[in-house]
Design an enzyme around this catalytic site. Structure first.
Site, PDB file in Angstrom:
ATOM      1  N   TRP A 107       0.863  -1.192   0.000  1.00 33.35           N
ATOM      2  CA  TRP A 107       0.000   0.000   0.000  1.00 33.35           C
ATOM      3  C   TRP A 107       0.889   1.228   0.000  1.00 33.35           C
ATOM      4  CZ3 TRP A 107      -0.222   3.986   3.669  1.00 33.35           C
ATOM      5  CH2 TRP A 107      -1.124   4.999   3.324  1.00 33.35           C
TER       6      TRP A 107
ATOM      7  N   GLU B 148      -3.268  -3.178  -1.952  1.00 34.24           N
ATOM      8  CA  GLU B 148      -4.386  -2.548  -1.240  1.00 34.24           C
ATOM      9  C   GLU B 148      -4.767  -1.257  -1.956  1.00 34.24           C
ATOM     10  OE1 GLU B 148      -3.449  -1.355   2.787  1.00 34.24           O
ATOM     11  OE2 GLU B 148      -5.541  -0.945   3.284  1.00 34.24           O
TER      12      GLU B 148
ATOM     13  N   LYS C 167      -7.103   2.362  -2.489  1.00 33.60           N
ATOM     14  CA  LYS C 167      -7.624   3.425  -1.621  1.00 33.60           C
ATOM     15  C   LYS C 167      -8.224   4.522  -2.481  1.00 33.60           C
ATOM     16  CE  LYS C 167      -6.518   6.128   2.404  1.00 33.60           C
ATOM     17  NZ  LYS C 167      -5.730   6.205   3.611  1.00 33.60           N
TER      18      LYS C 167
ATOM     19  N   ASP D 103      -9.615  -2.798   2.141  1.00 32.80           N
ATOM     20  CA  ASP D 103      -9.728  -2.180   3.465  1.00 32.80           C
ATOM     21  C   ASP D 103     -11.081  -1.476   3.455  1.00 32.80           C
ATOM     22  OD1 ASP D 103      -9.651   0.060   5.333  1.00 32.80           O
ATOM     23  OD2 ASP D 103      -7.520  -0.315   5.588  1.00 32.80           O
TER      24      ASP D 103
ATOM     25  N   HIS E 213     -11.639   2.263   2.665  1.00 31.66           N
ATOM     26  CA  HIS E 213     -11.046   2.826   1.453  1.00 31.66           C
ATOM     27  C   HIS E 213     -11.980   2.955   0.269  1.00 31.66           C
ATOM     28  CE1 HIS E 213      -6.637   1.887   2.755  1.00 31.66           C
ATOM     29  NE2 HIS E 213      -7.330   2.529   3.672  1.00 31.66           N
TER      30      HIS E 213
ATOM     31  N   HIS F 180      -8.534  -5.752   5.260  1.00 31.37           N
ATOM     32  CA  HIS F 180      -8.213  -4.933   6.425  1.00 31.37           C
ATOM     33  C   HIS F 180      -9.545  -4.530   7.017  1.00 31.37           C
ATOM     34  CE1 HIS F 180      -3.843  -3.346   5.711  1.00 31.37           C
ATOM     35  NE2 HIS F 180      -3.901  -4.637   5.988  1.00 31.37           N
TER      36      HIS F 180
ATOM     37  N   ASP G  75     -11.665   7.737   6.085  1.00 26.60           N
ATOM     38  CA  ASP G  75     -10.854   6.587   6.495  1.00 26.60           C
ATOM     39  C   ASP G  75     -10.203   6.874   7.851  1.00 26.60           C
ATOM     40  OD1 ASP G  75      -9.460   4.157   6.279  1.00 26.60           O
ATOM     41  OD2 ASP G  75      -7.728   5.169   5.419  1.00 26.60           O
TER      42      ASP G  75
ATOM     43  N   ASP H 223     -10.084   5.167  10.578  1.00 19.93           N
ATOM     44  CA  ASP H 223      -9.485   4.044  11.306  1.00 19.93           C
ATOM     45  C   ASP H 223      -9.857   4.023  12.781  1.00 19.93           C
ATOM     46  OD1 ASP H 223      -7.842   2.409   9.384  1.00 19.93           O
ATOM     47  OD2 ASP H 223      -7.061   4.396   8.937  1.00 19.93           O
TER      48      ASP H 223
ATOM     49  N   ASP I  81      -6.959  -3.189  10.949  1.00 24.03           N
ATOM     50  CA  ASP I  81      -6.199  -1.990  10.610  1.00 24.03           C
ATOM     51  C   ASP I  81      -6.909  -0.755  11.151  1.00 24.03           C
ATOM     52  OD1 ASP I  81      -4.546  -0.095   9.586  1.00 24.03           O
ATOM     53  OD2 ASP I  81      -5.149  -0.340   7.497  1.00 24.03           O
TER      54      ASP I  81
HETATM   55  C1  RNT Z   1      -3.797   3.203   4.942  1.00 19.47           C
HETATM   56  C2  RNT Z   1      -3.896   1.737   4.744  1.00 19.47           C
HETATM   57  C3  RNT Z   1      -2.759   0.926   5.277  1.00 19.47           C
HETATM   58  C4  RNT Z   1      -2.236   1.426   6.606  1.00 19.47           C
HETATM   59  C5  RNT Z   1      -1.251   0.504   7.292  1.00 19.47           C
HETATM   60  C6  RNT Z   1      -0.559   1.170   8.404  1.00 19.47           C
HETATM   61  O1  RNT Z   1      -4.933   3.880   4.615  1.00 19.47           O
HETATM   62  O2  RNT Z   1      -5.097   1.289   5.264  1.00 19.47           O
HETATM   63  O3  RNT Z   1      -3.104  -0.398   5.302  1.00 19.47           O
HETATM   64  O4  RNT Z   1      -3.270   1.714   7.490  1.00 19.47           O
HETATM   65  O5  RNT Z   1      -0.400  -0.022   6.361  1.00 19.47           O
HETATM   66 ZN    ZN Z   2      -5.409  -0.781   5.419  1.00 15.73          ZN
END
Ligand code: RNT
Ligand code: ZN
Length: 418
Positions: free
Chosen positions: A181, A222, A224, A257, A260, A284, A292, A294, A325
């Site tokens: 990523w 990954e 986004k 994820d 994303h 994720h 995003d 998290d 994640d």
């Molecule tokens: C970022 C991605 C990625 C990170 C990690 C730390 O938007 O989700 O996966 O969160 O690699």
């Molecule tokens: Zn991620």
């Protein structure tokens, strides 16, 4: 209500709680090291800003400042989360002996030996991520940079990461996902969208041209949609990443994820679409709040739906690699780790209790009335009793009984970190 009574209630809809407990026990969830120290890592100045469009907010005291603290915090978290776990590492968590520091393009398996010892002694598998952010060689782009010197540095980093991933897989005896990523993208409308994507593609090609055993190392890409400071364009968009994985299915799998995508897009709906084409995918699991962000994974509808899809699609038979994640620095970080992981585990057990065959047959017969009634009534079955039984059988505290241990640790250990 007792577990016995709950078990009886589930058996009335044809569900064997014992089987669900057995299956949940053996399903691995990968726990991310970066919740413990706000994604800082050990290889560069810990006070540098986090780049790549991600952001940890909050400054709750007690952040782990070195590998010993991180491992100790993680041990506490691990002891309070039921189920099989893997540890998800980032390259920035390399552990250097004195005078042994090397830059990210030169890291080697030996820099992860202490992590391997940690995992082996606790019977854990490992996953890995090259770290393409928070580093002076981000210009600010990495694998998609127009500067060859920058790209080459990050390609070397990707190749070094492949070697480390293979080492982790061999040492732990479990397959290791290696997630690519990057936060590469632009704040404002780009003048050229194709150039960075072509370079990104060529760079990943170059990384994956290095020989590795695809049976045990699973490189992922990954995607986004946007990040902070890269609102207008990301090189690794949804289409880019999915098509990359599709074209390179002999050496790469897609990673989704759930933070994303556009807010109305649901990863729970995408899992089956991808599994119709890929033998294996990676996830994720996070909680996006408006963006995003998290946030700590919650036992919410989408997390449950994701886990239901994982179960329904045969994901637990090696087809879906589940990792967490999220990173919250506004509350006790260890509690955040535990709560999110317990919620993911909870959602998994919940999904395993669904009367899948009967729901499928109702749908196939066109009996959508029974399906809707069945799904709604499923929601109020006594799941809590099964969850508590699961926790106690696995030797971890039930809900309501773990936070005290974290608070004690906060008093005796975290408060000393100033
Ligand atoms: C970022 C991605 C990625 C990170 C990690 C730390 O938007 O989700 O996966 O969160 O690699
Ligand atoms: Zn991620």
């Amino acid at each position: 209500m007792s577990y016995k009574e709950a078990k009886e209630k589930f058996s009335r809809i044809g569900v064997d709680t014992e089987k669900a407990i057995e299956r949940a026990k053996n399903a691995a969830i990968s726990l991310h090291v970066w919740q413990g120290d706000d994604v800082r890592g050990f290889d560069t100045d810990p006070n540098k800003p986090l780049t790549g469009g991600i952001q940890t907010t909050g400054n709750y005291p007690g952040r782990a400042r070195n590998y010993k603290e991180l491992m100790s915090d993680m041990d506490l978290a691990l002891s309070l989360i039921p189920g099989k776990k893997k540890i998800n590492l980032h390259a920035s968590y390399a552990i250097f002996d004195e005078n042994d520091w090397v830059d990210r393009d030169k890291i080697e398996p030996k820099h992860f030996k202490k992590w391997v010892d940690f995992m082996k002694s606790r019977g854990l598998g490992a996953d890995f991520n090259p770290t393409f952010f928070s580093h002076p060689m981000c210009d600010p782009l990495t694998l998609s940079s127009p500067n060859k010197e920058t790209r080459d540095f990050w390609i070397r980093h990707g190749k070094a990461s492949l070697k480390i991933s293979e080492y982790l897989a061999k040492e732990t005896g479990e397959k290791c996902t290696m997630n690519i990523w990057t936060g590469d993208g632009f704040k404002d409308i780009p003048g050229d969208r194709l150039g960075p994507r072509k370079r990104y593609k060529e760079s990943i090609d170059e990384i994956l041209s290095q020989p590795f055993d695809f049976n045990i190392v699973k490189p992922c890409v990954e995607s986004k949609v946007f990040g902070i400071g890269v609102e207008s364009y990301t090189a690794g968009s949804g289409e880019f990443s999915l098509l990359y994985a599709a074209e390179n299915r002999d050496r790469c799998i897609p990673l989704m994820d759930n933070g994303h995508y556009h807010p109305t897009e649901l990863v729970s709906d995408k899992i089956s679409a991808l599994l119709a084409f890929f033998p294996e995918i990676a996830l994720h699991v996070t909680r996006p709040v408006r963006w995003d962000s998290d946030h700590v994974v919650s036992f919410d509808d989408e997390t449950k739906e994701i886990m239901k899809e994982v179960v329904r699609c045969g994901g637990l038979e090696g087809r879906v690699n589940i990792a967490l994640d999220y990173f919250d620095a506004s509350i006790n970080r260890i509690a955040a780790w535990i709560l999110g992981a317990r919620n993911a585990e909870k959602a998994l057990l919940y999904a395993l209790l669904e009367p899948r065959e009967s729901f499928t047959s109702m749908q196939d017969k066109g009996d959508f009335t029974s399906l809707l009634v069945g799904m709604e009534e499923f929601k109020t079955l006594p799941f809590g009793e099964v969850w508590n039984e699961y926790c106690s059988r696995l030797g971890v505290p039930e809900d309501g009984e773990w936070l005290g241990e974290v608070k004690k640790y906060e008093e005796s250990v975290l408060k000393e970190r100033v």
